[in-house]
Enzyme design. Structure first.
Site, PDB file in Angstrom:
ATOM      1  CB  CYS A  19      -8.973  -5.428  46.161  1.00  0.00           C
ATOM      2  SG  CYS A  19     -10.336  -4.814  47.170  1.00  0.00           S
ATOM      3  CD  GLU A  29      -2.874  -8.676  49.160  1.00  0.00           C
ATOM      4  OE1 GLU A  29      -3.577  -9.502  48.532  1.00  0.00           O
ATOM      5  OE2 GLU A  29      -3.112  -7.446  49.175  1.00  0.00           O
ATOM      6  CG  HIS A  62      -6.706  -7.365  49.955  1.00  0.00           C
ATOM      7  ND1 HIS A  62      -5.846  -6.581  49.221  1.00  0.00           N
ATOM      8  CD2 HIS A  62      -7.828  -6.643  50.142  1.00  0.00           C
ATOM      9  CE1 HIS A  62      -6.421  -5.411  48.984  1.00  0.00           C
ATOM     10  NE2 HIS A  62      -7.630  -5.420  49.529  1.00  0.00           N
TER      11      HIS A  62
END
Ligand code: GLN
Length: 544
Positions: free
Chosen positions: A387, A515, A513
């Site tokens: 990002c 994650e 993102h």
């Protein structure tokens, strides 16, 4: 697999006592693991006592990471644990704050829905909370509901009152209260102390809740004498006093709790008949983490909120998951970006097998991030940008390769001549910060012959977003000609989702993102590929 005998939804409420940070979220998530591995369909709900409508506007240094769900809700970081420990998908409904509850009640009052009555905490606020809890229970066997905060706080009282009432609204047997407390070890006397637990349970009973099970967080195993004492003073069956030992790795928690027989106790109290949980895959994960076969890698994370690692919770976990899939241990080194700007010597960055620049907001530390990306590009260090990390990578490339010396993001320099990162044209008129972000899951199409495609092994992927600024298409051709590769785009081709570099071992940055979608059972492909490339660099070094 045998399932429970009646089809009533069961509710488990998890509360916390003594002090915060005892790991209530992980305890709730681990209970989820045990029930799910026994074949039950579960979901989780986090009740947060603060007045913010959601944590989206809070500083990560205070509150920790904002976890984003597929449906674009900005939620508490415990929802990240829930998704990593179970197969349940979290959505907006799975996190509710006091602010949200009050907001809903006030809106109803304005609409005249309370028909002239005085609107009060009991019953109006508590009814709203209970309705929300019931709403989450549609289509599952068990709801595990974690109440944020510590018993004794003024803030959490309406939530505790609502869960107290809940047991009377549905049958007694369908509700369970699990209380997490601390049993501290006092070194000078060499003793474990039960008083804080006694007081915490007293607090619960004062407000009308008798815990059924106690999870006693401790650094030493509780012997039966101590368990008997806690049972007696807290009015809990001795078998339901559970040692919740400190463990090296959070993924050991379900195994450790099951070692104390927790799932059996829960099932018998709820009257549920299921087989014992099959925890083989968890055992494999924990074994892999404690003894990785292929050594370790060193990863530098160049960020801004490095003082509170909860700010990067999902990121930390995703890196560890990338280690699991490569059978290596991942040492994460947190570097404060502000210490890397100006003309500080960056040669130390050579020590790391990979550099990651995570997401973030605002200008602080930006130049340090850009410089470390330049270092990674020029010195062929494996690089992953997320990002804001992608924004910095684009700026770095524009400035140092495409010779747009003043290139910047409109987020930090609104009058830059070359806003390579900017708001979308239809966004620029808005002054309000709320509702202007691209939030939640979006489809991204990958280009064949790219590191991204190689990592995912498919053309179409869904990833979660949380940002306002985008790659500015005015620079697409110019930067492509200078060597930047756009390997992931939105379906209509308008939004740049992934950039890469050729002639580099692995240099990839994404607008989303990843994650948030990684778990120990299914490590995210980009983290797997990043760690794999970091491992290769380590071999290069070793064979030199
Ligand atoms: N601050 C940037 C934006 O708003 C990036 C956000 C992020 O990294 N999540 O677009």
């Amino acid at each position: 697999m045998k399932r429970k005998t009646n089809n009533k939804v069961k509710y488990i409420f998890v509360t916390g006592g003594v002090l915060s940070s005892l790991g209530k979220g992980i305890a709730a998530a681990s209970i989820g693991t045990l029930l799910e591995c026994s074949g039950l369909k579960i979901t989780l709900l986090k009740l947060d006592p603060y007045i913010n409508v959601d944590p989206g506007t809070m500083n990560p240094l205070q509150h920790g990471e904002v976890f984003v769900t597929d449906d674009g809700a900005e939620t508490d970081l415990d929802l990240g644990h829930y998704e990593r420990f179970t197969k349940a998908t979290m959505r907006r409904v799975n996190n509710v704050t006091a602010g949200k509850i009050y907001h809903n009640v006030i809106q109803k009052e304005r609409r005249g829905e309370y028909l002239g009555s005085t609107v009060q905490v009991i019953p109006h606020i508590t009814d709203e909370i209970k309705n929300h809890i019931r709403e989450v229970g549609k289509d599952v066997d068990v709801v595990i509901c974690e109440v944020g905060g510590t018993v004794g706080d003024i803030e959490s009282l309406p939530f505790l009152e609502a869960i107290r009432q809940f047991r009377f609204d549905i049958k007694f047997k369908n509700v369970l209260y699990i209380h997490l407390t601390l049993v501290p070890y006092i070194k000078t006397s060499g003793e474990l102390k039960t008083k804080p637990t006694q007081h915490s349970v007293q607090k619960m009973r004062e407000i009308g809740i008798q815990p059924d099970i106690l999870l006693c967080r401790t650094e030493k195993k509780l012997d039966s004498k101590l368990k008997n004492k806690i049972a007696l003073f807290c009015n809990v069956e001795v078998d339901s006093v559970i040692t919740a030992m400190d463990v090296k790795n959070i993924y050991e928690v379900p195994l450790s709790l099951e070692g104390e027989g927790l799932s059996d106790i829960i099932m018998s109290k709820l009257g549920v008949l299921v087989e014992k949980p099959n925890l083989d895959s968890w055992k494999r994960v924990v074994q892999g983490l404690s003894k990785p076969k292929l050594g370790e890698v060193d990863i530098a994370v160049v960020g801004k909120y490095v003082d509170l690692q909860d700010s990067y919770k999902s990121l930390t976990e995703a890196l560890i998951h990338g280690g699991i899939s490569n059978d290596v241990g991942v040492n994460i080194h947190w570097l404060d970006a502000e210490t890397l700007d100006g003309d500080t010597d960056l040669s130390d960055l050579n020590r790391y097998n990979g550099i990651l620049v995570p997401g973030g907001f605002g200008e602080r530390g930006i130049e340090g991030k850009i410089r470390s990306i330049q270092f990674a590009r020029e010195n062929k260090v494996t690089f992953f940008g997320i990002c804001l990390g992608m924004h910095c990578a684009v700026i770095e490339f524009a400035r140092n390769v495409a010779r747009l010396k003043k290139a910047n993001s409109a987020e930090f320099a609104s009058n830059t001549p070359d806003p390579v990162i900017d708001l979308l044209p239809n966004q620029s008129g808005k002054s309000d910060k709320g509702g202007t972000m691209r939030l939640g899951e979006y489809l991204c199409q990958l280009r064949k012959n790219s590191n991204a495609f190689e990592a995912y092994g498919k053309r179409e992927v869904y990833e979660r977003h949380r940002h306002r600024y985008e790659f500015n298409n005015r620079y697409r051709i110019q930067l492509e000609e200078a060597g930047l590769k756009f390997s992931g785009l939105s379906p209509n081709g308008n939004l740049v989702e992934i950039i890469e570099l050729e002639d580099h071992p692995w240099f990839l940055a994404g607008q989303f993102h990843p994650e948030f979608k990684s778990s120990p059972m299914e490590p995210h492909p980009l983290f797997t590929a990043f760690i794999s490339s970091a491992c290769l660099s380590r071999n290069d070094v070793q064979t030199k």
